[in-house]
Motif scaffolding. Sequence first.
Motif, PDB file in Angstrom:
ATOM      1  N   LEU A 187       7.976   7.225  12.878  1.00  0.00           N
ATOM      2  CA  LEU A 187       7.641   7.366  11.461  1.00  0.00           C
ATOM      3  C   LEU A 187       7.436   6.007  10.812  1.00  0.00           C
ATOM      4  CD1 LEU A 187       9.954  10.189  10.045  1.00  0.00           C
ATOM      5  CD2 LEU A 187       7.476  10.265  10.352  1.00  0.00           C
ATOM      6  N   VAL A 188       8.329   5.062  11.122  1.00  0.00           N
ATOM      7  CA  VAL A 188       8.204   3.718  10.540  1.00  0.00           C
ATOM      8  C   VAL A 188       6.894   3.077  10.958  1.00  0.00           C
ATOM      9  CG1 VAL A 188       9.180   1.389  10.524  1.00  0.00           C
ATOM     10  CG2 VAL A 188      10.696   3.382  10.360  1.00  0.00           C
ATOM     11  N   GLU A 189       6.531   3.212  12.224  1.00  0.00           N
ATOM     12  CA  GLU A 189       5.263   2.652  12.708  1.00  0.00           C
ATOM     13  C   GLU A 189       4.075   3.356  12.069  1.00  0.00           C
ATOM     14  OE1 GLU A 189       6.625   1.204  17.190  1.00  0.00           O
ATOM     15  OE2 GLU A 189       5.954   3.276  16.839  1.00  0.00           O
ATOM     16  N   GLY A 190       4.230   4.650  11.787  1.00  0.00           N
ATOM     17  CA  GLY A 190       3.160   5.375  11.109  1.00  0.00           C
ATOM     18  C   GLY A 190       2.942   4.874   9.695  1.00  0.00           C
ATOM     19  N   ILE A 191       4.037   4.599   8.978  1.00  0.00           N
ATOM     20  CA  ILE A 191       3.923   4.035   7.629  1.00  0.00           C
ATOM     21  C   ILE A 191       3.271   2.667   7.682  1.00  0.00           C
ATOM     22  CG2 ILE A 191       5.226   3.210   5.628  1.00  0.00           C
ATOM     23  CD1 ILE A 191       7.329   5.354   6.267  1.00  0.00           C
ATOM     24  N   GLU A 192       3.686   1.847   8.636  1.00  0.00           N
ATOM     25  CA  GLU A 192       3.107   0.505   8.770  1.00  0.00           C
ATOM     26  C   GLU A 192       1.618   0.582   9.084  1.00  0.00           C
ATOM     27  OE1 GLU A 192       5.443  -1.357  11.775  1.00  0.00           O
ATOM     28  OE2 GLU A 192       7.243  -1.500  10.522  1.00  0.00           O
ATOM     29  N   PRO A 225      11.177   5.982  -0.479  1.00  0.00           N
ATOM     30  CA  PRO A 225      11.460   5.066  -1.594  1.00  0.00           C
ATOM     31  C   PRO A 225      10.741   3.736  -1.439  1.00  0.00           C
ATOM     32  CG  PRO A 225      13.342   5.215  -0.112  1.00  0.00           C
ATOM     33  CD  PRO A 225      12.377   6.255   0.344  1.00  0.00           C
ATOM     34  N   GLU A 226      10.584   3.052  -2.578  1.00  0.00           N
ATOM     35  CA  GLU A 226       9.817   1.808  -2.586  1.00  0.00           C
ATOM     36  C   GLU A 226      10.432   0.744  -1.675  1.00  0.00           C
ATOM     37  OE1 GLU A 226       8.329  -1.556  -5.791  1.00  0.00           O
ATOM     38  OE2 GLU A 226       8.594   0.519  -6.459  1.00  0.00           O
ATOM     39  N   GLY A 227      11.761   0.761  -1.525  1.00  0.00           N
ATOM     40  CA  GLY A 227      12.399  -0.215  -0.659  1.00  0.00           C
ATOM     41  C   GLY A 227      11.909  -0.132   0.777  1.00  0.00           C
ATOM     42  N   GLU A 228      11.734   1.081   1.284  1.00  0.00           N
ATOM     43  CA  GLU A 228      11.227   1.256   2.642  1.00  0.00           C
ATOM     44  C   GLU A 228       9.748   0.876   2.737  1.00  0.00           C
ATOM     45  OE1 GLU A 228      12.202   4.998   4.479  1.00  0.00           O
ATOM     46  OE2 GLU A 228      14.105   5.132   3.396  1.00  0.00           O
ATOM     47  N   VAL A 229       8.999   1.138   1.679  1.00  0.00           N
ATOM     48  CA  VAL A 229       7.593   0.724   1.659  1.00  0.00           C
ATOM     49  C   VAL A 229       7.507  -0.798   1.676  1.00  0.00           C
ATOM     50  CG1 VAL A 229       5.410   0.860   0.408  1.00  0.00           C
ATOM     51  CG2 VAL A 229       6.969   2.820   0.387  1.00  0.00           C
ATOM     52  N   GLU A 234       6.306  -6.055   4.638  1.00  0.00           N
ATOM     53  CA  GLU A 234       6.748  -7.273   5.301  1.00  0.00           C
ATOM     54  C   GLU A 234       6.504  -7.204   6.801  1.00  0.00           C
ATOM     55  OE1 GLU A 234      10.780  -7.394   4.089  1.00  0.00           O
ATOM     56  OE2 GLU A 234      10.346  -8.138   2.058  1.00  0.00           O
ATOM     57  N   ALA A 235       6.636  -6.015   7.392  1.00  0.00           N
ATOM     58  CA  ALA A 235       6.448  -5.860   8.829  1.00  0.00           C
ATOM     59  C   ALA A 235       4.999  -6.108   9.246  1.00  0.00           C
ATOM     60  CB  ALA A 235       6.889  -4.466   9.273  1.00  0.00           C
TER      61      ALA A 235
END
Length: 272
Positions: A187-192, A225-229, A234-235
């Motif tokens: 999921l994190v890689e998908g957001i990135e 949430p915006e913090g995860e975005v 940054e990634a």
Amino acid sequence: MGGNDQQAYDRGTSLFSPDGRIYQVEYAREAVSRGAPSVGVRTADGVVFVAMSRASSTLMEAESIEKLHKLDEHLGTASAGHVADARQLIDLARRQAQGNHLRYGEPVGVETLTKFLTDHIQENTQRGGTRPYGAALLIGGIDDGEPRLFAADPSGTPNEWKATVIGGGRQEIQSVLEEEWEEGLSLVEGIELGVRALATHEEEFVPGDLAVATVTAADGYRTVPEGEVREAFEAVGLSADDEETADDAAEDDAADGDADDADSTDGDADGE
């Protein structure tokens, strides 16, 4: 007469032109292409939606911009194009999802709901007295534990995707998705990936300009949430500090003001 005939094809919602085109559907697609882009990415754990939702004015409340919507606990959607048209389709999708619960006691399938919507959209391309919807939707969710992602355009065509985009900048954004999407994304890689793809179309934006949501079997529909975005920014190597940008602009304004004061002093000296 030839000009009048062409005008008739142009205005007719349900008329084919001699070369097999329905102009009103093409105009509706053009309306979608002028909208802010929305990206959908299918990952191993669920579906990710990343949409540009920047306010057009500093006086506009950012929360009033609607790009991502929850359809059911296991279903979400992203829109592009005319907001009012999209809202009508989203309300229809929600009613159908709730009706499925009432009739059958189970959640509606992602493909089933998508084809219900596209059938409705298609009717407006062949019926008099209406016009095609000037909006496109990405519909994603969980079917029997598996993530699925569909797109519905103004023609009423349902297509399943691994990753896709609707709205402006489609060619550039889709190229990034095609090059960088791979099986087994988290999921994190998908957001990135969604953030990185949008960066090819928008030169400067900050985490607050995006709306991000995920749909998983474990958590259902979830607004990120915006913090995860910010972490995703940054990634992928983007500047995620909008406050720093604002401070830099303030410093530039202050420097310009000092320069203006200096020019004013020079002018007084010349006058004397």
